[in-house]
Scaffold this motif. Structure first.
Motif, PDB file in Angstrom:
ATOM      1  N   ILE A  56       0.842  -1.203   0.000  1.00 60.73           N
ATOM      2  CA  ILE A  56       0.000   0.000   0.000  1.00 60.73           C
ATOM      3  C   ILE A  56       0.876   1.252   0.000  1.00 60.73           C
ATOM      4  O   ILE A  56       0.615   2.203  -0.743  1.00 60.73           O
ATOM      5  N   THR A  57       1.910   1.242   0.820  1.00 64.46           N
ATOM      6  CA  THR A  57       2.819   2.385   0.877  1.00 64.46           C
ATOM      7  C   THR A  57       3.486   2.603  -0.475  1.00 64.46           C
ATOM      8  O   THR A  57       3.565   3.735  -0.966  1.00 64.46           O
ATOM      9  N   TYR A  58       3.950   1.520  -1.090  1.00 63.17           N
ATOM     10  CA  TYR A  58       4.578   1.630  -2.407  1.00 63.17           C
ATOM     11  C   TYR A  58       3.596   2.172  -3.445  1.00 63.17           C
ATOM     12  O   TYR A  58       3.948   3.007  -4.277  1.00 63.17           O
ATOM     13  N   GLN A  59       2.369   1.679  -3.404  1.00 62.92           N
ATOM     14  CA  GLN A  59       1.343   2.144  -4.341  1.00 62.92           C
ATOM     15  C   GLN A  59       1.115   3.650  -4.188  1.00 62.92           C
ATOM     16  O   GLN A  59       0.972   4.359  -5.193  1.00 62.92           O
ATOM     17  N   ILE A  60       1.071   4.126  -2.960  1.00 62.14           N
ATOM     18  CA  ILE A  60       0.862   5.558  -2.723  1.00 62.14           C
ATOM     19  C   ILE A  60       2.018   6.367  -3.298  1.00 62.14           C
ATOM     20  O   ILE A  60       1.806   7.368  -3.993  1.00 62.14           O
ATOM     21  N   VAL A  61       3.247   5.942  -3.015  1.00 63.24           N
ATOM     22  CA  VAL A  61       4.417   6.690  -3.486  1.00 63.24           C
ATOM     23  C   VAL A  61       4.462   6.728  -5.006  1.00 63.24           C
ATOM     24  O   VAL A  61       4.674   7.795  -5.604  1.00 63.24           O
ATOM     25  N   PHE A  62       4.241   5.593  -5.655  1.00 65.71           N
ATOM     26  CA  PHE A  62       4.315   5.582  -7.118  1.00 65.71           C
ATOM     27  C   PHE A  62       3.139   6.324  -7.761  1.00 65.71           C
ATOM     28  O   PHE A  62       3.299   6.948  -8.812  1.00 65.71           O
ATOM     29  N   ALA A  63       1.971   6.282  -7.126  1.00 67.35           N
ATOM     30  CA  ALA A  63       0.839   7.060  -7.628  1.00 67.35           C
ATOM     31  C   ALA A  63       1.107   8.551  -7.446  1.00 67.35           C
ATOM     32  O   ALA A  63       0.785   9.353  -8.329  1.00 67.35           O
ATOM     33  N   ALA A  64       1.717   8.925  -6.334  1.00 71.92           N
ATOM     34  CA  ALA A  64       2.069  10.331  -6.097  1.00 71.92           C
ATOM     35  C   ALA A  64       3.098  10.799  -7.118  1.00 71.92           C
ATOM     36  O   ALA A  64       3.008  11.928  -7.628  1.00 71.92           O
ATOM     37  N   GLU A  65       4.047   9.927  -7.432  1.00 70.48           N
ATOM     38  CA  GLU A  65       5.046  10.255  -8.445  1.00 70.48           C
ATOM     39  C   GLU A  65       4.363  10.600  -9.770  1.00 70.48           C
ATOM     40  O   GLU A  65       4.678  11.606 -10.407  1.00 70.48           O
ATOM     41  N   LYS A  66       3.408   9.787 -10.145  1.00 67.35           N
ATOM     42  CA  LYS A  66       2.691   9.992 -11.410  1.00 67.35           C
ATOM     43  C   LYS A  66       1.811  11.245 -11.366  1.00 67.35           C
ATOM     44  O   LYS A  66       1.834  12.067 -12.279  1.00 67.35           O
ATOM     45  N   CYS A  67       1.047  11.388 -10.290  1.00 68.41           N
ATOM     46  CA  CYS A  67       0.094  12.497 -10.198  1.00 68.41           C
ATOM     47  C   CYS A  67       0.760  13.854  -9.968  1.00 68.41           C
ATOM     48  O   CYS A  67       0.279  14.879 -10.456  1.00 68.41           O
ATOM     49  N   LEU A  68       1.851  13.855  -9.210  1.00 73.69           N
ATOM     50  CA  LEU A  68       2.518  15.114  -8.879  1.00 73.69           C
ATOM     51  C   LEU A  68       3.627  15.476  -9.854  1.00 73.69           C
ATOM     52  O   LEU A  68       4.074  16.620  -9.886  1.00 73.69           O
ATOM     53  N   GLY A  69       4.085  14.480 -10.623  1.00 71.32           N
ATOM     54  CA  GLY A  69       5.198  14.731 -11.538  1.00 71.32           C
ATOM     55  C   GLY A  69       6.512  14.931 -10.794  1.00 71.32           C
ATOM     56  O   GLY A  69       7.388  15.654 -11.245  1.00 71.32           O
ATOM     57  N   ILE A  70       6.636  14.287  -9.634  1.00 72.62           N
ATOM     58  CA  ILE A  70       7.837  14.381  -8.802  1.00 72.62           C
ATOM     59  C   ILE A  70       8.410  12.973  -8.655  1.00 72.62           C
ATOM     60  O   ILE A  70       7.669  12.020  -8.436  1.00 72.62           O
ATOM     61  N   LYS A  71       9.721  12.842  -8.753  1.00 73.64           N
ATOM     62  CA  LYS A  71      10.351  11.528  -8.624  1.00 73.64           C
ATOM     63  C   LYS A  71      10.058  10.922  -7.252  1.00 73.64           C
ATOM     64  O   LYS A  71      10.014  11.625  -6.241  1.00 73.64           O
ATOM     65  N   ALA A  72       9.894   9.601  -7.232  1.00 72.81           N
ATOM     66  CA  ALA A  72       9.620   8.890  -5.980  1.00 72.81           C
ATOM     67  C   ALA A  72      10.700   9.167  -4.942  1.00 72.81           C
ATOM     68  O   ALA A  72      10.407   9.359  -3.759  1.00 72.81           O
ATOM     69  N   ALA A  73      11.950   9.218  -5.365  1.00 73.38           N
ATOM     70  CA  ALA A  73      13.054   9.485  -4.430  1.00 73.38           C
ATOM     71  C   ALA A  73      12.884  10.850  -3.767  1.00 73.38           C
ATOM     72  O   ALA A  73      13.151  11.002  -2.565  1.00 73.38           O
ATOM     73  N   ASP A  74      12.425  11.841  -4.529  1.00 71.94           N
ATOM     74  CA  ASP A  74      12.220  13.178  -3.971  1.00 71.94           C
ATOM     75  C   ASP A  74      11.031  13.195  -3.005  1.00 71.94           C
ATOM     76  O   ASP A  74      11.067  13.883  -1.983  1.00 71.94           O
ATOM     77  N   ILE A  75       9.988  12.444  -3.337  1.00 72.31           N
ATOM     78  CA  ILE A  75       8.833  12.335  -2.441  1.00 72.31           C
ATOM     79  C   ILE A  75       9.267  11.703  -1.124  1.00 72.31           C
ATOM     80  O   ILE A  75       8.909  12.185  -0.041  1.00 72.31           O
ATOM     81  N   LEU A  76      10.062  10.642  -1.200  1.00 78.94           N
ATOM     82  CA  LEU A  76      10.513   9.959   0.008  1.00 78.94           C
ATOM     83  C   LEU A  76      11.455  10.826   0.831  1.00 78.94           C
ATOM     84  O   LEU A  76      11.423  10.792   2.067  1.00 78.94           O
ATOM     85  N   GLU A  77      12.277  11.618   0.172  1.00 80.01           N
ATOM     86  CA  GLU A  77      13.155  12.540   0.909  1.00 80.01           C
ATOM     87  C   GLU A  77      12.320  13.584   1.647  1.00 80.01           C
ATOM     88  O   GLU A  77      12.561  13.867   2.819  1.00 80.01           O
ATOM     89  N   HIS A  78      11.331  14.131   0.976  1.00 73.75           N
ATOM     90  CA  HIS A  78      10.418  15.102   1.598  1.00 73.75           C
ATOM     91  C   HIS A  78       9.667  14.436   2.758  1.00 73.75           C
ATOM     92  O   HIS A  78       9.488  15.028   3.814  1.00 73.75           O
ATOM     93  N   PHE A  79       9.270  13.182   2.546  1.00 74.38           N
ATOM     94  CA  PHE A  79       8.588  12.427   3.594  1.00 74.38           C
ATOM     95  C   PHE A  79       9.485  12.258   4.812  1.00 74.38           C
ATOM     96  O   PHE A  79       9.046  12.414   5.954  1.00 74.38           O
ATOM     97  N   GLY A  80      10.748  11.935   4.590  1.00 79.15           N
ATOM     98  CA  GLY A  80      11.686  11.759   5.694  1.00 79.15           C
ATOM     99  C   GLY A  80      11.824  13.002   6.543  1.00 79.15           C
ATOM    100  O   GLY A  80      11.835  12.928   7.777  1.00 79.15           O
TER     101      GLY A  80
END
Length: 116
Positions: A56-80
């Motif tokens: 579920i967590t992976y699905q959210i991150v990859f969906a956010a990557e697609k919807c926001l146009g931001i790389k998953a790595a950047d989303i995870l860094e912001h999350f951290g």
């Protein structure tokens, strides 16, 4: 996806924190769009003490990557960065202090634990 009663997952506070990150920075409409893209059907927020499948967590991150146009790595860094604040807001600050006197020490210990 329904929560799992098995121990093969993460407590919901990780998903809840990810949800808050998206809602606080991009709004409720974007969160709903990301949930739809991730094929997550649920009412309300993630429950912090329920165990959810890691997928579920992976699905959210990859969906956010697609919807926001931001790389998953950047989303995870912001999350951290946001997750430390979330823990303090949620009353987990005492646990964080036990794990490290400062945010920097905490993350160094955490990084060592993930390598081992």
């Amino acid at each position: 996806m329904p929560p799992s009663i098995e121990r093969d997952g993460k407590y919901g506070f990780v998903n809840h924190a990810l949800e808050l990150l998206i809602v606080r920075n991009y709004g409720e409409v974007m969160w709903e769009k990301i949930k739809k893209e991730a094929d997550i059907v649920m009412e309300g927020q993630f429950l912090v003490r329920i165990i959810y499948e890691d997928e579920i967590t992976y699905q959210i991150v990859f969906a956010a990557e697609k919807c926001l146009g931001i790389k998953a790595a950047d989303i995870l860094e912001h999350f951290g960065r946001m997750f430390f604040d979330f823990c303090q807001e949620s009353g987990y600050d005492k646990i964080l202090k036990v794990l490290g006197a400062t945010q920097e020490i905490f993350f160094r210990i955490w990084m060592l634990c993930t390598i081992i």
